[in-house]
Design a protein around this motif. Structure first.
Motif, PDB file in Angstrom:
ATOM      1  N   ALA A  46       0.845  -1.189   0.000  1.00  0.00           N
ATOM      2  CA  ALA A  46       0.000   0.000   0.000  1.00  0.00           C
ATOM      3  C   ALA A  46       0.877   1.234   0.000  1.00  0.00           C
ATOM      4  CB  ALA A  46      -0.881  -0.003   1.243  1.00  0.00           C
ATOM      5  N   GLY A  47       0.638   2.150  -0.906  1.00  0.00           N
ATOM      6  CA  GLY A  47       1.560   3.283  -1.004  1.00  0.00           C
ATOM      7  C   GLY A  47       2.215   3.269  -2.358  1.00  0.00           C
ATOM      8  N   GLY A  48       1.985   2.187  -3.099  1.00  0.00           N
ATOM      9  CA  GLY A  48       2.342   2.265  -4.500  1.00  0.00           C
ATOM     10  C   GLY A  48       3.262   1.222  -5.049  1.00  0.00           C
ATOM     11  N   THR A  49       4.026   0.483  -4.244  1.00  0.00           N
ATOM     12  CA  THR A  49       4.957  -0.474  -4.823  1.00  0.00           C
ATOM     13  C   THR A  49       4.202  -1.679  -5.359  1.00  0.00           C
ATOM     14  OG1 THR A  49       6.697   0.226  -3.330  1.00  0.00           O
ATOM     15  CG2 THR A  49       6.961  -1.907  -4.348  1.00  0.00           C
ATOM     16  N   ASP A  50       4.535  -2.046  -6.590  1.00  0.00           N
ATOM     17  CA  ASP A  50       3.822  -3.124  -7.273  1.00  0.00           C
ATOM     18  C   ASP A  50       4.857  -3.951  -8.022  1.00  0.00           C
ATOM     19  OD1 ASP A  50       0.750  -3.030  -9.235  1.00  0.00           O
ATOM     20  OD2 ASP A  50       1.998  -4.699  -8.553  1.00  0.00           O
ATOM     21  N   VAL A  51       5.002  -5.213  -7.645  1.00  0.00           N
ATOM     22  CA  VAL A  51       6.025  -6.061  -8.263  1.00  0.00           C
ATOM     23  C   VAL A  51       5.383  -7.355  -8.755  1.00  0.00           C
ATOM     24  CG1 VAL A  51       8.186  -7.291  -7.917  1.00  0.00           C
ATOM     25  CG2 VAL A  51       7.800  -5.158  -6.729  1.00  0.00           C
ATOM     26  N   LEU A  52       5.736  -7.745  -9.963  1.00  0.00           N
ATOM     27  CA  LEU A  52       5.218  -8.979 -10.548  1.00  0.00           C
ATOM     28  C   LEU A  52       6.397  -9.932 -10.725  1.00  0.00           C
ATOM     29  CD1 LEU A  52       2.673 -10.214 -11.916  1.00  0.00           C
ATOM     30  CD2 LEU A  52       3.428  -9.155 -14.012  1.00  0.00           C
ATOM     31  N   VAL A  53       6.313 -11.124 -10.139  1.00  0.00           N
ATOM     32  CA  VAL A  53       7.426 -12.072 -10.242  1.00  0.00           C
ATOM     33  C   VAL A  53       6.934 -13.333 -10.938  1.00  0.00           C
ATOM     34  CG1 VAL A  53       9.208 -13.343  -9.002  1.00  0.00           C
ATOM     35  CG2 VAL A  53       8.342 -11.219  -8.063  1.00  0.00           C
ATOM     36  N   SER A  54       7.699 -13.811 -11.922  1.00  0.00           N
ATOM     37  CA  SER A  54       7.305 -15.036 -12.600  1.00  0.00           C
ATOM     38  C   SER A  54       8.455 -16.029 -12.575  1.00  0.00           C
ATOM     39  CB  SER A  54       6.921 -14.739 -14.045  1.00  0.00           C
ATOM     40  OG  SER A  54       8.072 -14.516 -14.818  1.00  0.00           O
ATOM     41  N   VAL A  55       8.109 -17.301 -12.510  1.00  0.00           N
ATOM     42  CA  VAL A  55       9.114 -18.356 -12.535  1.00  0.00           C
ATOM     43  C   VAL A  55       8.807 -19.249 -13.723  1.00  0.00           C
ATOM     44  CG1 VAL A  55      10.104 -20.322 -11.321  1.00  0.00           C
ATOM     45  CG2 VAL A  55       9.348 -18.344 -10.032  1.00  0.00           C
ATOM     46  N   LYS A  56       9.792 -19.412 -14.600  1.00  0.00           N
ATOM     47  CA  LYS A  56       9.609 -20.334 -15.720  1.00  0.00           C
ATOM     48  C   LYS A  56      10.651 -21.438 -15.594  1.00  0.00           C
ATOM     49  CE  LYS A  56       7.660 -18.853 -19.693  1.00  0.00           C
ATOM     50  NZ  LYS A  56       6.689 -17.961 -20.244  1.00  0.00           N
ATOM     51  N   ALA A  57      10.192 -22.670 -15.624  1.00  0.00           N
ATOM     52  CA  ALA A  57      11.113 -23.799 -15.522  1.00  0.00           C
ATOM     53  C   ALA A  57      11.406 -24.296 -16.920  1.00  0.00           C
ATOM     54  CB  ALA A  57      10.475 -24.907 -14.675  1.00  0.00           C
ATOM     55  N   GLU A  58      12.692 -24.239 -17.298  1.00  0.00           N
ATOM     56  CA  GLU A  58      13.061 -24.741 -18.624  1.00  0.00           C
ATOM     57  C   GLU A  58      14.195 -25.731 -18.504  1.00  0.00           C
ATOM     58  OE1 GLU A  58      11.804 -20.642 -20.833  1.00  0.00           O
ATOM     59  OE2 GLU A  58      13.744 -21.504 -21.342  1.00  0.00           O
ATOM     60  N   ILE A  59      14.344 -26.552 -19.507  1.00  0.00           N
ATOM     61  CA  ILE A  59      15.389 -27.581 -19.467  1.00  0.00           C
ATOM     62  C   ILE A  59      16.585 -27.073 -20.232  1.00  0.00           C
ATOM     63  CG2 ILE A  59      15.963 -29.944 -20.079  1.00  0.00           C
ATOM     64  CD1 ILE A  59      13.116 -30.671 -19.690  1.00  0.00           C
ATOM     65  N   GLY A  60      17.753 -27.237 -19.629  1.00  0.00           N
ATOM     66  CA  GLY A  60      18.960 -26.779 -20.299  1.00  0.00           C
ATOM     67  C   GLY A  60      20.160 -27.571 -19.847  1.00  0.00           C
ATOM     68  N   PRO A  61      21.324 -27.298 -20.430  1.00  0.00           N
ATOM     69  CA  PRO A  61      22.529 -28.040 -20.051  1.00  0.00           C
ATOM     70  C   PRO A  61      23.020 -27.601 -18.681  1.00  0.00           C
ATOM     71  CG  PRO A  61      23.063 -26.343 -21.642  1.00  0.00           C
ATOM     72  CD  PRO A  61      21.586 -26.298 -21.471  1.00  0.00           C
ATOM     73  N   ASP A 102      25.773 -31.939 -11.109  1.00  0.00           N
ATOM     74  CA  ASP A 102      24.565 -32.649 -10.688  1.00  0.00           C
ATOM     75  C   ASP A 102      23.552 -31.693 -10.072  1.00  0.00           C
ATOM     76  OD1 ASP A 102      25.773 -33.819  -7.445  1.00  0.00           O
ATOM     77  OD2 ASP A 102      26.054 -31.954  -8.545  1.00  0.00           O
ATOM     78  N   LYS A 103      23.627 -30.431 -10.470  1.00  0.00           N
ATOM     79  CA  LYS A 103      22.715 -29.452  -9.884  1.00  0.00           C
ATOM     80  C   LYS A 103      21.964 -28.699 -10.974  1.00  0.00           C
ATOM     81  CE  LYS A 103      25.088 -28.379  -5.614  1.00  0.00           C
ATOM     82  NZ  LYS A 103      26.483 -28.008  -5.620  1.00  0.00           N
ATOM     83  N   GLY A 104      20.779 -28.243 -10.614  1.00  0.00           N
ATOM     84  CA  GLY A 104      20.032 -27.361 -11.502  1.00  0.00           C
ATOM     85  C   GLY A 104      20.504 -25.941 -11.283  1.00  0.00           C
ATOM     86  N   GLN A 105      19.841 -24.991 -11.929  1.00  0.00           N
ATOM     87  CA  GLN A 105      20.270 -23.599 -11.787  1.00  0.00           C
ATOM     88  C   GLN A 105      19.070 -22.699 -11.519  1.00  0.00           C
ATOM     89  OE1 GLN A 105      22.465 -22.505 -15.379  1.00  0.00           O
ATOM     90  NE2 GLN A 105      22.732 -24.701 -15.638  1.00  0.00           N
ATOM     91  N   ILE A 106      19.358 -21.575 -10.891  1.00  0.00           N
ATOM     92  CA  ILE A 106      18.349 -20.530 -10.736  1.00  0.00           C
ATOM     93  C   ILE A 106      18.934 -19.263 -11.337  1.00  0.00           C
ATOM     94  CG2 ILE A 106      16.936 -19.205  -9.147  1.00  0.00           C
ATOM     95  CD1 ILE A 106      17.175 -21.405  -7.170  1.00  0.00           C
ATOM     96  N   VAL A 107      18.254 -18.714 -12.315  1.00  0.00           N
ATOM     97  CA  VAL A 107      18.728 -17.497 -12.959  1.00  0.00           C
ATOM     98  C   VAL A 107      17.733 -16.378 -12.649  1.00  0.00           C
ATOM     99  CG1 VAL A 107      19.304 -16.405 -15.148  1.00  0.00           C
ATOM    100  CG2 VAL A 107      19.790 -18.826 -14.809  1.00  0.00           C
ATOM    101  N   CYS A 108      18.223 -15.349 -11.968  1.00  0.00           N
ATOM    102  CA  CYS A 108      17.311 -14.270 -11.550  1.00  0.00           C
ATOM    103  C   CYS A 108      17.529 -13.036 -12.400  1.00  0.00           C
ATOM    104  CB  CYS A 108      17.580 -13.878 -10.106  1.00  0.00           C
ATOM    105  SG  CYS A 108      17.547 -15.258  -8.983  1.00  0.00           S
ATOM    106  N   SER A 109      16.458 -12.276 -12.557  1.00  0.00           N
ATOM    107  CA  SER A 109      16.637 -10.962 -13.174  1.00  0.00           C
ATOM    108  C   SER A 109      15.541 -10.041 -12.671  1.00  0.00           C
ATOM    109  CB  SER A 109      16.621 -11.060 -14.694  1.00  0.00           C
ATOM    110  OG  SER A 109      15.357 -10.733 -15.198  1.00  0.00           O
ATOM    111  N   VAL A 110      15.902  -8.790 -12.482  1.00  0.00           N
ATOM    112  CA  VAL A 110      14.937  -7.795 -12.024  1.00  0.00           C
ATOM    113  C   VAL A 110      14.928  -6.665 -13.036  1.00  0.00           C
ATOM    114  CG1 VAL A 110      14.284  -6.221 -10.187  1.00  0.00           C
ATOM    115  CG2 VAL A 110      15.473  -8.339  -9.631  1.00  0.00           C
ATOM    116  N   GLU A 111      13.732  -6.234 -13.401  1.00  0.00           N
ATOM    117  CA  GLU A 111      13.640  -5.114 -14.318  1.00  0.00           C
ATOM    118  C   GLU A 111      12.617  -4.119 -13.800  1.00  0.00           C
ATOM    119  OE1 GLU A 111      12.641  -6.122 -18.366  1.00  0.00           O
ATOM    120  OE2 GLU A 111      12.118  -4.025 -18.691  1.00  0.00           O
TER     121      GLU A 111
END
Lengths: 147, 319
Positions: free
Chosen positions: B53-68, B80-89
């Motif tokens: 309340a006061g104006g901050t509005d953030v939309l976060v999405s998670v997409k799971a994709e397969i990669g090397p 033997d691990k997956g990855q998490i790639v973050c980005s903020v715009e």
């Protein structure tokens, strides 16, 4: 895409009423399932009206294409990416004038008229929805201001 | 929206905070009302929208994709691990200062912060039970499909739609909620022998898995030092008066998952410890409340689905 939206709205927005100022239209695509340009134009129309910027008319956009043996409007992503032709029309509903016609695929010229007229019908439907939304909102605001 | 603040306004805010009365009537430790909804974007694996309340509005999405898989050339880690790639715009329409390239620095800072807090793995072997999870809490090993070859990559993208102060907290709350909501399809791995593997992604929308370790994800509490006191959940004007800012990332168990100091001013060591402690307790309380609401929402949705009713998300129609 941005340049299409710009050239669609430049003749419609009464910029002569706003000298020495710039109107920025920001379009954020959150997710899409086909018909991105038409959604952008329709959203921009609503946003400009919500901002109170003077325009000569609504701008309503609709896509239409030829799938198999029939013309259809509002193609989704799967239909767009398959081998169908698709044209996006932006129209001013009062005069019926087309301000944007954009197509990237091949379409036989015999089918063009049917597809274009169908897109025009779609634009009129969109116009009704946009108009109703604007009027409902204006009534709502007027009621709240009067209370 | 303004990047400037008058000395009178600054003084007003400063003196108010000393008396524990902020410009909008809150106390130093009070948060504004937070509205949160998950599952607002249908084409993602998980999503959430956070509004303060006061104006901050953030939309976060998670997409799971397969990669090397990404193997660290020095440590050999990651096969033997997956990855998490973050980005903020930050959307240019969120604030006047974000026009053009104005948001670039802020985007970079927030992206780096998210990456550090959520996906870095601890190289400390003494942390036995959470050795496969990094500071971000998420079990990256569970995201691996074929060791050394394919893994799930979670792309966490945050979009700041409106700026009303306290972006960091909103982004991390949204990220936690989005990951809580994320469902990853199951995979079936076939051993063809000879070190060759083949896998198939099961297309069943009902048969999906939650992200393991999602309860251990941290959230952030931003503490702004103004004068000799600190406040949480700063409004844009309070942020302009901030001398020093401390972001504390804390998880459900009260463990510190990261911190970052910002702005030009200095913090006395005693105040620093007090701020960290305060951030820790506030963060834990926040997580409890957040989890309770997320669970409530998930249960309500499940009940609706079982009754055969459609689940309607308010999304952008929420007031």
């Amino acid at each position: 895409m941005a340049s299409f939206v710009k050239q669609t709205f430049e003749p419609v927005v009464s910029t002569n009423l706003y000298p020495r100022s710039q109107i920025d239209i920001y379009l954020q695509v959150i997710q899409q399932d086909g018909g991105m340009l038409q959604a952008c134009i329709n959203a921009a129309t609503l946003a400009l009206i919500d901002a109170g910027i003077a325009m000569t008319d609504y701008v309503c956009a609709c896509t239409a294409g030829w799938i198999e043996r029939e013309a259809a409007i509002d193609l989704n992503y799967i239909e767009e990416s398959s081998d169908t032709s698709e044209v996006t029309i932006a129209m001013l509903p009062k005069s019926g004038k087309v301000t944007l016609a954009q197509m990237e695929s091949r379409l036989h010229v015999d089918k063009l008229e049917e597809v274009l007229s169908l897109a025009g019908e779609g634009c009129k439907q969109i116009h009704q929805v946009l108009d109703k939304t604007i009027r409902d909102r204006a009534e709502d605001l007027a009621r709240k201001m009067a209370a | 929206m303004p990047g400037l603040i008058s000395p009178a306004e600054r003084d007003y805010i400063l003196k108010g905070i000393e008396c524990n009365i902020r410009a909008d009537g809150r106390q130093r430790a009070d948060y504004r009302e937070v509205t949160l909804e998950t599952g607002v974007i249908s084409q993602t694996s998980g999503s959430a929208r956070v509004r303060i309340a006061g104006g901050t509005d953030v939309l976060v999405s998670v997409k799971a994709e397969i990669g090397p898989v990404q193997v660290d050339p020095e440590t050999g880690d990651g096969a033997d691990k997956g990855q998490i790639v973050c980005s903020v715009e930050c959307a240019p329409s969120a604030s006047q200062q974000f026009e053009g390239r104005g948001a670039d620095d802020l985007n970079n800072e927030l992206t780096q912060m998210m990456t550090r807090f959520l996906s870095n793995s601890t190289s400390n072997p003494s942390v036995s039970s959470t050795a496969s999870a990094g500071a971000g809490g998420i079990n990256l090993s569970k995201l691996c499909i074929i060791p050394g070859q394919q893994c799930w990559i979670l792309f966490v993208d945050a979009l700041v739609l409106d700026y009303g102060g306290n972006l960091v907290d909103a982004v991390f709350m949204g990220a936690r909620a989005a990951i809580y909501d994320t469902r990853i399809p199951k995979t079936e791995v076939q051993d063809l022998g000879d070190g060759q593997f083949e896998f198939e992604v099961l297309d069943d929308a009902e048969d999906t898995e939650f992200v393991e370790g999602r309860e251990n994800m941290p959230i952030c509490v931003t503490l702004n030092k103004i004068g000799a006191r600190h406040i949480v959940d700063a409004s844009p004007l309070e942020e302009l008066c901030t001398e020093a800012r401390l972001v504390v990332a804390v998880n459900r168990s009260g463990e510190l998952c990261g911190q970052q100091k910002g702005h030009d001013g200095g913090i006395e060591p005693s105040l620093l410890l007090e701020m960290i402690q305060f951030g820790k307790t506030t963060g834990q309380t926040l997580i409890k409340q957040l989890d309770a609401r997320l669970q409530e929402e998930a249960d309500a949705d499940l009940a609706k689905r079982q009754r055969g009713e459609p689940v309607h998300k308010l999304g952008f129609f929420a007031q």
